[in-house]
Design an enzyme around this catalytic site. Sequence first.
Site, PDB file in Angstrom:
ATOM      1  N   ARG A 148      80.990  62.052  19.377  1.00 18.49           N
ATOM      2  CA  ARG A 148      81.435  60.662  19.330  1.00 18.49           C
ATOM      3  C   ARG A 148      82.675  60.475  18.465  1.00 18.49           C
ATOM      4  O   ARG A 148      83.465  59.559  18.697  1.00 18.49           O
ATOM      5  CB  ARG A 148      80.299  59.765  18.858  1.00 18.49           C
ATOM      6  CG  ARG A 148      79.157  59.691  19.861  1.00 18.49           C
ATOM      7  CD  ARG A 148      78.310  58.473  19.668  1.00 18.49           C
ATOM      8  NE  ARG A 148      77.346  58.325  20.740  1.00 18.49           N
ATOM      9  CZ  ARG A 148      76.534  57.286  20.868  1.00 18.49           C
ATOM     10  NH1 ARG A 148      76.564  56.311  19.974  1.00 18.49           N
ATOM     11  NH2 ARG A 148      75.684  57.216  21.863  1.00 18.49           N
ATOM     12  N   ASP A 206      77.695  40.998  17.550  1.00 14.79           N
ATOM     13  CA  ASP A 206      77.570  42.454  17.576  1.00 14.79           C
ATOM     14  C   ASP A 206      78.236  43.020  16.330  1.00 14.79           C
ATOM     15  O   ASP A 206      79.173  42.414  15.789  1.00 14.79           O
ATOM     16  CB  ASP A 206      78.215  43.029  18.840  1.00 14.79           C
ATOM     17  CG  ASP A 206      77.711  44.431  19.148  1.00 14.79           C
ATOM     18  OD1 ASP A 206      76.788  44.556  19.977  1.00 14.79           O
ATOM     19  OD2 ASP A 206      78.225  45.399  18.552  1.00 14.79           O
TER      20      ASP A 206
END
Length: 283
Positions: free
Chosen positions: A36, A148
Amino acid sequence: MRVLSESRLQRRFREVIFRETGIKMPETKEHLIAARLRRRLIAGNFRDLDAYLAFLFEEGGLRDEWPDILDLITTNKTDFFREAAHFDILSQGILPAALRAARPGGTVRFRFWSAAASTGAEAYTAAMLLADAAAADARLDWMILGTDISPGVVDQAGRAVYSRKEVAPVPVEMRSRYLMSGRPGRGTAQFRIVPELRRRVRFAEMNLIDPPYPVASGLDVIFLRNVLIYFDPDQQARVIAEVVNHLKPGGHFFVGHSESMVVEDPRLDQIAPAAFRRKDTDR
């Protein structure tokens, strides 16, 4: 400059992620961390993960890199009409009941919170259903908040632009009402949510493990779906309790189908798989 061993650096990175986001990344996820963060290694021309982590922790790079790290580490999977049964409950049960309970001619105030909004598909799905209901009954006054932790996905949600593949789950008749089509420079078709919906949907950055939440109380519906699975049991309970604090008595709370068993808040009654109703009284 003293460089810590790779395992120490990775352990420190996991500890920071857990402390700041609540996401627990065990040692078995080391390959996931490397995969990632690969984009940041390439962007900064770092020779390997160890060099990048040393830059974060020993050269003061963490502050500037943090927004990009959040975008890469957090899982931002979302779809329009995902777990469609929940939206059926909203459109066929919750909204009609709210309108029936209102006095004739009075305004029906309805507030919805998408508490792990990702790129906005969940919030805009709800917006389409609420807009349909308001078109049928003008008393309905609705607004949606999406939050978020990731600044990148919050920005994307605010732009409200999606690919043809992303909007595929939207029923054809809704696409004609609520999506505008266009083609950017490369010729790939893209779609944007119409302004009428965007005006009623607001997005903001918010960390679920950092209460108190800057969110109004007395909400009608809260979706907290497919994020609890990344927290440990204690953090799950704390987040659920804090989120439910913002739900009005009689309001509805939804989690992901794989998360239904972790909801044990005594203020809630389960009404369907992964769907709960806050009791009219907390006694």
